[in-house]
Motif scaffolding. Structure first.
Motif, PDB file in Angstrom:
ATOM      1  N   ALA A   1      52.355  63.040  72.411  1.00  0.00           N
ATOM      2  CA  ALA A   1      51.509  63.019  71.216  1.00  0.00           C
ATOM      3  C   ALA A   1      50.395  64.054  71.298  1.00  0.00           C
ATOM      4  O   ALA A   1      49.951  64.599  70.273  1.00  0.00           O
ATOM      5  N   ARG A   2      49.964  64.356  72.508  1.00  0.00           N
ATOM      6  CA  ARG A   2      48.870  65.318  72.685  1.00  0.00           C
ATOM      7  C   ARG A   2      49.350  66.757  72.594  1.00  0.00           C
ATOM      8  O   ARG A   2      48.663  67.623  72.036  1.00  0.00           O
ATOM      9  N   HIS A   3      50.515  67.031  73.098  1.00  0.00           N
ATOM     10  CA  HIS A   3      50.942  68.422  73.230  1.00  0.00           C
ATOM     11  C   HIS A   3      52.110  68.791  72.325  1.00  0.00           C
ATOM     12  O   HIS A   3      52.542  69.945  72.339  1.00  0.00           O
ATOM     13  N   THR A   4      52.654  67.866  71.572  1.00  0.00           N
ATOM     14  CA  THR A   4      53.761  68.187  70.659  1.00  0.00           C
ATOM     15  C   THR A   4      53.432  67.664  69.266  1.00  0.00           C
ATOM     16  O   THR A   4      52.374  67.054  69.031  1.00  0.00           O
ATOM     17  N   HIS A   5      54.375  67.883  68.345  1.00  0.00           N
ATOM     18  CA  HIS A   5      54.210  67.433  66.965  1.00  0.00           C
ATOM     19  C   HIS A   5      54.933  66.117  66.710  1.00  0.00           C
ATOM     20  O   HIS A   5      55.321  65.835  65.576  1.00  0.00           O
ATOM     21  N   ILE A   6      55.112  65.302  67.764  1.00  0.00           N
ATOM     22  CA  ILE A   6      55.916  64.090  67.626  1.00  0.00           C
ATOM     23  C   ILE A   6      55.332  63.121  66.605  1.00  0.00           C
ATOM     24  O   ILE A   6      56.069  62.437  65.884  1.00  0.00           O
ATOM     25  N   ILE A   7      53.986  63.049  66.511  1.00  0.00           N
ATOM     26  CA  ILE A   7      53.377  62.177  65.502  1.00  0.00           C
ATOM     27  C   ILE A   7      52.415  62.970  64.605  1.00  0.00           C
ATOM     28  O   ILE A   7      51.525  62.398  63.976  1.00  0.00           O
ATOM     29  N   ARG A   8      52.611  64.266  64.544  1.00  0.00           N
ATOM     30  CA  ARG A   8      51.781  65.099  63.666  1.00  0.00           C
ATOM     31  C   ARG A   8      52.532  65.392  62.363  1.00  0.00           C
ATOM     32  O   ARG A   8      53.764  65.356  62.318  1.00  0.00           O
ATOM     33  N   ASP A   9      51.758  65.693  61.342  1.00  0.00           N
ATOM     34  CA  ASP A   9      52.334  66.012  60.031  1.00  0.00           C
ATOM     35  C   ASP A   9      52.709  67.492  60.011  1.00  0.00           C
ATOM     36  O   ASP A   9      51.844  68.372  59.931  1.00  0.00           O
ATOM     37  N   ALA A  10      54.000  67.742  60.098  1.00  0.00           N
ATOM     38  CA  ALA A  10      54.459  69.139  60.171  1.00  0.00           C
ATOM     39  C   ALA A  10      54.266  69.889  58.863  1.00  0.00           C
ATOM     40  O   ALA A  10      54.213  71.133  58.855  1.00  0.00           O
ATOM     41  N   ALA A  11      54.142  69.168  57.734  1.00  0.00           N
ATOM     42  CA  ALA A  11      54.001  69.836  56.428  1.00  0.00           C
ATOM     43  C   ALA A  11      52.545  70.091  56.059  1.00  0.00           C
ATOM     44  O   ALA A  11      52.268  70.836  55.110  1.00  0.00           O
ATOM     45  N   ALA A  12      51.597  69.508  56.778  1.00  0.00           N
ATOM     46  CA  ALA A  12      50.180  69.674  56.448  1.00  0.00           C
ATOM     47  C   ALA A  12      49.659  70.991  57.013  1.00  0.00           C
ATOM     48  O   ALA A  12      50.178  71.505  58.015  1.00  0.00           O
ATOM     49  N   PRO A  13      48.630  71.569  56.358  1.00  0.00           N
ATOM     50  CA  PRO A  13      48.049  72.820  56.892  1.00  0.00           C
ATOM     51  C   PRO A  13      47.368  72.577  58.234  1.00  0.00           C
ATOM     52  O   PRO A  13      46.932  71.471  58.546  1.00  0.00           O
ATOM     53  N   ARG A  14      47.285  73.601  59.031  1.00  0.00           N
ATOM     54  CA  ARG A  14      46.696  73.477  60.357  1.00  0.00           C
ATOM     55  C   ARG A  14      45.176  73.311  60.259  1.00  0.00           C
ATOM     56  O   ARG A  14      44.535  73.802  59.336  1.00  0.00           O
ATOM     57  N   ARG A  15      44.645  72.675  61.250  1.00  0.00           N
ATOM     58  CA  ARG A  15      43.204  72.495  61.345  1.00  0.00           C
ATOM     59  C   ARG A  15      42.572  73.765  61.925  1.00  0.00           C
ATOM     60  O   ARG A  15      43.278  74.661  62.405  1.00  0.00           O
ATOM     61  N   PRO A  16      41.244  73.837  61.917  1.00  0.00           N
ATOM     62  CA  PRO A  16      40.598  75.035  62.490  1.00  0.00           C
ATOM     63  C   PRO A  16      40.966  75.280  63.951  1.00  0.00           C
ATOM     64  O   PRO A  16      40.954  76.434  64.410  1.00  0.00           O
ATOM     65  N   ASP A  17      41.311  74.210  64.696  1.00  0.00           N
ATOM     66  CA  ASP A  17      41.684  74.412  66.106  1.00  0.00           C
ATOM     67  C   ASP A  17      43.134  74.826  66.277  1.00  0.00           C
ATOM     68  O   ASP A  17      43.633  74.963  67.396  1.00  0.00           O
ATOM     69  N   GLY A  18      43.838  75.004  65.171  1.00  0.00           N
ATOM     70  CA  GLY A  18      45.218  75.454  65.237  1.00  0.00           C
ATOM     71  C   GLY A  18      46.240  74.330  65.307  1.00  0.00           C
ATOM     72  O   GLY A  18      47.447  74.588  65.238  1.00  0.00           O
ATOM     73  N   GLN A  19      45.807  73.083  65.460  1.00  0.00           N
ATOM     74  CA  GLN A  19      46.721  71.949  65.529  1.00  0.00           C
ATOM     75  C   GLN A  19      46.892  71.334  64.144  1.00  0.00           C
ATOM     76  O   GLN A  19      45.981  71.352  63.319  1.00  0.00           O
ATOM     77  N   ARG A  20      48.067  70.791  63.904  1.00  0.00           N
ATOM     78  CA  ARG A  20      48.297  70.087  62.653  1.00  0.00           C
ATOM     79  C   ARG A  20      47.717  68.671  62.761  1.00  0.00           C
ATOM     80  O   ARG A  20      47.657  68.099  63.847  1.00  0.00           O
TER      81      ARG A  20
END
Length: 256
Positions: A224-243
């Motif tokens: 969960a910390r290092h992959t997009h397993i529970i992140r929203d892949a369609a949402a724009p990235r945050r300022p830190d580069g993570q979705r």
């Protein structure tokens, strides 16, 4: 007179020889004839019918050296019953129609485990260490601690406590509720008394399960910390580069 003396001597000699021959015979008869005693032989009281010992059957033999017994579902245990037939006869009108050893069931904490029937049994004649010694019959009966449709209510009653081990009374009886007395009783705490513990939560299985769950949790947090397993892949990235994290994926990961 001279002719009578030899006859008299002959009679005396014959009589003496007869006494010599009869004396050993009478002595042997006296030794063989038992002399009745005025005091009758003492007879000890019969042993009270009860369950005297219990143990676990391991490595194709009965373990009889332990005073503290641990058993769990799936194990095979043995139970020693003293004077089983005397107990059955003492039931009188309460004796069920089927009252043989094969008709017994296991009782734990006075709760019948219907369906837990003997898998083997044998009798052995023994003597007490009392003076005078008393003869009794030890009936050893084996049971398999299995859970089936008949024994399910009993196991539900016994396993309802969230503890590792539960100290219980071990006895046997008939399905009609008749139960024999037991010496394997938690209230008896002398050094010679046996204590029987029913394992509710197996230690090794529980530890293995906790290790697996903990490992899975650590792996999930890392993913969960290092992959997009529970992140929203369609949402724009945050300022830190993570979705951003996806609430729907988070709920799905929690429930499934």
């Amino acid at each position: 007179m001279k002719q009578q003396r030899p006859n008299l001597r002959l009679f005396v000699l014959i009589g003496f020889c007869g006494l010599v021959l009869l004396a050993p015979v009478e002595l042997m008869r006296a030794e063989e004839t038992p002399v009745p005693s005025g005091t009758p032989a003492a007879k000890g009281a019969a042993e009270h019918p009860s369950v005297r010992a219990v143990g676990v059957h391991k490595w194709d033999e009965e373990q009889r050296a332990a005073n503290v017994i641990y058993a769990q579902r799936g194990d095979e245990i043995w139970v020693d019953i003293i004077n089983f037939k005397d107990w059955v006869d003492s039931l009188g009108d309460k004796k069920p129609q089927n009252h043989e050893v094969k008709d017994l069931i296991l009782y734990l904490d006075h709760f019948p485990l219907l369906g837990v029937s003997p898998i083997y049994s044998y009798d052995k004649t023994e003597w007490t260490g009392k003076v005078p010694p008393v003869e009794y019959i030890r009936t050893t009966v084996g049971f398999s601690l299995v859970r089936n449709d008949s024994s399910k209510p009993g196991w539900s009653h016994l396993l309802n406590q969230p503890v590792l081990n539960r100290k219980v009374i071990v006895s046997v009886g008939f399905p009609n509720g008749e139960e024999i007395d037991s010496w394997v009783n938690p209230k008896q705490v002398t050094e010679k008394d046996q204590q029987f513990y029913l394992t509710i939560i197996p230690k090794f299985r529980t530890a293995f399960g906790l290790i697996v769950i903990l490992g899975a949790l650590i792996a999930f947090l890392a993913l969960a910390r290092h992959t997009h397993i529970i992140r929203d892949a369609a949402a724009p990235r945050r300022p830190d580069g993570q979705r951003p994290y996806s609430l729907a994926r988070g709920q799905m990961a929690f429930w499934f």
